[in-house]
Structure formats: C-alpha cells, structure tokens
Motif scaffolding. Sequence first.
Motif, PDB file in Angstrom:
ATOM      1  N   ARG A  79      12.750   2.258  -4.615  1.00 27.55           N
ATOM      2  CA  ARG A  79      11.844   1.608  -5.585  1.00 27.55           C
ATOM      3  C   ARG A  79      10.960   0.575  -4.905  1.00 27.55           C
ATOM      4  O   ARG A  79       9.738   0.522  -5.132  1.00 27.55           O
ATOM      5  N   ALA A  80      11.561  -0.236  -4.039  1.00 28.02           N
ATOM      6  CA  ALA A  80      10.788  -1.260  -3.350  1.00 28.02           C
ATOM      7  C   ALA A  80       9.745  -0.639  -2.423  1.00 28.02           C
ATOM      8  O   ALA A  80       8.614  -1.145  -2.314  1.00 28.02           O
ATOM      9  N   SER A  81      10.102   0.450  -1.763  1.00 26.52           N
ATOM     10  CA  SER A  81       9.154   1.119  -0.859  1.00 26.52           C
ATOM     11  C   SER A  81       7.984   1.700  -1.634  1.00 26.52           C
ATOM     12  O   SER A  81       6.823   1.577  -1.223  1.00 26.52           O
ATOM     13  N   VAL A  82       8.283   2.354  -2.761  1.00 26.75           N
ATOM     14  CA  VAL A  82       7.222   2.962  -3.568  1.00 26.75           C
ATOM     15  C   VAL A  82       6.304   1.885  -4.132  1.00 26.75           C
ATOM     16  O   VAL A  82       5.068   2.037  -4.155  1.00 26.75           O
ATOM     17  N   ALA A  83       6.876   0.768  -4.592  1.00 27.11           N
ATOM     18  CA  ALA A  83       6.074  -0.299  -5.194  1.00 27.11           C
ATOM     19  C   ALA A  83       5.113  -0.929  -4.193  1.00 27.11           C
ATOM     20  O   ALA A  83       4.058  -1.460  -4.589  1.00 27.11           O
ATOM     21  N   SER A  84       5.443  -0.874  -2.908  1.00 28.41           N
ATOM     22  CA  SER A  84       4.585  -1.494  -1.890  1.00 28.41           C
ATOM     23  C   SER A  84       3.690  -0.481  -1.188  1.00 28.41           C
ATOM     24  O   SER A  84       3.033  -0.824  -0.203  1.00 28.41           O
ATOM     25  N   HIS A  85       3.665   0.737  -1.680  1.00 22.85           N
ATOM     26  CA  HIS A  85       2.908   1.804  -1.016  1.00 22.85           C
ATOM     27  C   HIS A  85       1.839   2.344  -1.959  1.00 22.85           C
ATOM     28  O   HIS A  85       2.119   2.647  -3.132  1.00 22.85           O
ATOM     29  N   ALA A  86       0.602   2.444  -1.466  1.00 21.07           N
ATOM     30  CA  ALA A  86      -0.486   3.027  -2.249  1.00 21.07           C
ATOM     31  C   ALA A  86      -0.601   4.512  -1.922  1.00 21.07           C
ATOM     32  O   ALA A  86      -0.511   4.915  -0.757  1.00 21.07           O
ATOM     33  N   ILE A  87      -0.764   5.336  -2.941  1.00 23.72           N
ATOM     34  CA  ILE A  87      -0.843   6.793  -2.775  1.00 23.72           C
ATOM     35  C   ILE A  87      -2.292   7.228  -2.811  1.00 23.72           C
ATOM     36  O   ILE A  87      -3.046   6.865  -3.732  1.00 23.72           O
ATOM     37  N   ALA A  88      -2.691   7.980  -1.804  1.00 33.05           N
ATOM     38  CA  ALA A  88      -4.074   8.436  -1.709  1.00 33.05           C
ATOM     39  C   ALA A  88      -4.357   9.502  -2.765  1.00 33.05           C
ATOM     40  O   ALA A  88      -3.603  10.467  -2.902  1.00 33.05           O
ATOM     41  N   THR A  89      -5.433   9.330  -3.501  1.00 31.30           N
ATOM     42  CA  THR A  89      -5.884  10.313  -4.491  1.00 31.30           C
ATOM     43  C   THR A  89      -7.404  10.444  -4.383  1.00 31.30           C
ATOM     44  O   THR A  89      -8.067   9.669  -3.680  1.00 31.30           O
ATOM     45  N   SER A  90      -7.965  11.385  -5.110  1.00 34.57           N
ATOM     46  CA  SER A  90      -9.424  11.550  -5.114  1.00 34.57           C
ATOM     47  C   SER A  90     -10.123  10.380  -5.789  1.00 34.57           C
ATOM     48  O   SER A  90     -11.333  10.200  -5.628  1.00 34.57           O
ATOM     49  N   ALA A  91      -9.379   9.571  -6.563  1.00 31.20           N
ATOM     50  CA  ALA A  91      -9.941   8.371  -7.198  1.00 31.20           C
ATOM     51  C   ALA A  91      -9.714   7.141  -6.341  1.00 31.20           C
ATOM     52  O   ALA A  91      -9.987   6.012  -6.790  1.00 31.20           O
ATOM     53  N   GLY A  92      -9.227   7.326  -5.124  1.00 28.50           N
ATOM     54  CA  GLY A  92      -8.912   6.213  -4.245  1.00 28.50           C
ATOM     55  C   GLY A  92      -7.422   5.937  -4.233  1.00 28.50           C
ATOM     56  O   GLY A  92      -6.653   6.525  -5.003  1.00 28.50           O
ATOM     57  N   PRO A  93      -6.962   5.031  -3.365  1.00 30.23           N
ATOM     58  CA  PRO A  93      -5.535   4.698  -3.306  1.00 30.23           C
ATOM     59  C   PRO A  93      -5.065   4.083  -4.617  1.00 30.23           C
ATOM     60  O   PRO A  93      -5.708   3.176  -5.152  1.00 30.23           O
TER      61      PRO A  93
END
Length: 385
Positions: free
Chosen positions: A317-331
């Motif tokens: 949970r902590a890792s996901v909360a601090s990570h931005a996921i790349a998408t076509s709308a931006g991170p």
Amino acid sequence: MLSHLIPADDPVRGMLLRRQLLGHLTYLMFLVPVLPALWWGWLHTDAIGVAALFTVGIVINVTYFLLIRTGMTRRLKDPALLQPQIYTALVMALAVIHATDEARGVMLMLFVSLQLFGLFGLSRRQFKVLALAIISGYAGLVALEFWWLRPREGALREEMLRLLALAMITVWMAFVCSQIVGMRRALARRKWELKLALARLEESAARDELTGLHNRRHLMSLLGNELARAARCEAPFSVALIDLDFFKQVNDRHGHQVGDELLQGFSTFAQGQLRALDRVGILADEPTVGRYGGEEFLLILPHTEHESALACVERLRASVASHAIATSAGPLGTSFSAGVAQYEPGESIASLLRRADTALYRAKHDGRNRAYGTVDSAQPLGSNT
C-alpha cells in the motif's frame, strides 16, 4: 514371473523390455517352418545344428534383455538396442537361409519380419540402410556359396530371381515403413502442438484479459487448492481483498481507456513489488495476485500468518501510494484500501472472503488508503494504518 522381469516403477524401460521379449517370440516363431523343413530333409544340417543355431539366438537375446533390464543402456542413444538386435537377427537369418535348399524362398520372409520389427524405432534413413544391408547380405551369401560350393545347373538363375524378388520386396517394405515412421512422427508432433495449444488455452482462460492477472474463476480454484493443502498439512495462509480508491472518479474524469491503463499499470507494479518482497524473505512463499472484479483485486499468501500478511499488504500500500502510474492522461497517483484475513481450520472459502471483505469495508469507511486485518471470526476487526 513377468512382473519380476519387467519393473512396474519404470514404464519406459518396461516398454523396451516387452518389445525385447517380442524378439524372443519372433525367434521361436520361425522354428515353425524350420522344423518341417528339417523333417523333410530340406536343410543342409541336422537337428543338432538347428538347436545350436537357435540356442545362440536365444542367448544373444537374453544378453540384450539383461543389458536393458539392469539399466546399462539407459544413457545410450538407442537404449532399446534396436539396431544391434536387428542386425544380429539379420546374421542369424542368413545362417538359416544358408542351411536351406528347397525351403529357401520361404525363409526369405525372415527379412520382412526384420523390417517390421524396425517400426519400433528406426528412422527413415535407418530403414534405407537396413534394406541395403539385407540385399547386400543375401547377394554376398549367394556369391560366397557359388564360390565355395558347386551348385547344380540352373541354380544361378534361380538365385538371381530370388535376389531380384527380395530386392523389390525389401525396397518396397523400406518405403512403406518409412511412410509409417513419417506419419507417426507427424502425429506425435501434432499431438505435442495440440498439448501446447491446450496449455495456452487453459492459461488464457485463467487470465484476466485486461491486466493479465489471474481471473476470479482461477483465483477460486487456487483458493480451493490452498484450503486443501492447509487442511492436509496444517499450514497457514492468508488472503487480502484490495480495492483501488476513488477509481470511479478516474473513469468519470479521464474516460474508461485511462481507467483501464490505470488498472494495467497497478497490476504490473503490484506484481513487481510482491516479487521483491518474496525475494527478501518477507513472505513465506510466492504470493498470487489476481483481478477479483472491476477495480478489486485478491491477494493469496501461502504459508503466511495474519501479521506477516498484514505487513506485506501495508508495504505494498505504501509503495503504491508513493508511485505515479503512467497513462495517456499523464502520470496518475492512486491508492488502495485492503482487508486481510487468515484462514481458520475448517473455514469455508466464502467465510474467509467475507471476513476479508468486512475488514476492507472498515478500511474504506475509515478514510481509505489503509489496510485492516481480521484475526478470526470471533474477533473480526483489527487495524494497521
């Protein structure tokens, strides 16, 4: 008696030994035409010579049998000793034919049995070599007899006719056997390709099309296996229900395509994080994560007790909360809420998932982006934020 000769714990060696015993039977089978020929005086030897010849054949076959039975041929390219057996039988057949007179045409059928026996494992090239060996062997025998003995008048024409007929039959048999070998190999190849296709189909049926993770149906099957193992070995395991926070807002704001990209990115990232946790020894065994439905995921943690499972999910949970996921709308940043439950002896899958879902509901109710756990059904709520 046969069960002692052929090992039941080694099916491949057992098959080779049964084929080898068939070779013994073939030797005995050809006593049927030899004995009448001996009785009618159509052989150039007596009963002692016939008995000696077949005794030598049986002794050689017994030797081959023992070599296979003891496993001495296991590492050979031809563990069945098929080629040595066939060429030994070829020499024996030439000896029998040499001893015959009027019955020689009948005895030539020995060569046909050799080629049929080769169907157990000879390649196309080896069939061609065997056909050449048979024709050359009989031609050499005829040449030796005419050089060594004084045949009657007209015998040469008879032998040439026999040799021509033998060559035609042998070449035709080699062609037919080669075709059978080709069809058998093609069938084996198609069987293997079908097996691979079925395996890929089963794998595809077990995967979620969007994320590539295990789908709900396969997750239920894995849970059933884990429950059976836990009941059999008294091994603990835990599950976690994970729900992405405010996922509907992503769909409403950016569209479903971006929502799908977020699900895919989360799936890839979560898998990588779980593998890393497994490598450093935080987990007791390799975890399994799958898409439970919509934006909800199920994590199965074999050999993992409640506290370790809760710690694992909290780290994720902590890792996901601090990570931005790349998408076509931006991170895009995201978080999840989770409910963790450890399997209790005798508990059903439905009860286990219901307890995890209760903990998940509490985590979402208390503000999301947190993981809660249940210790047992009598004490349903514990927390870790």
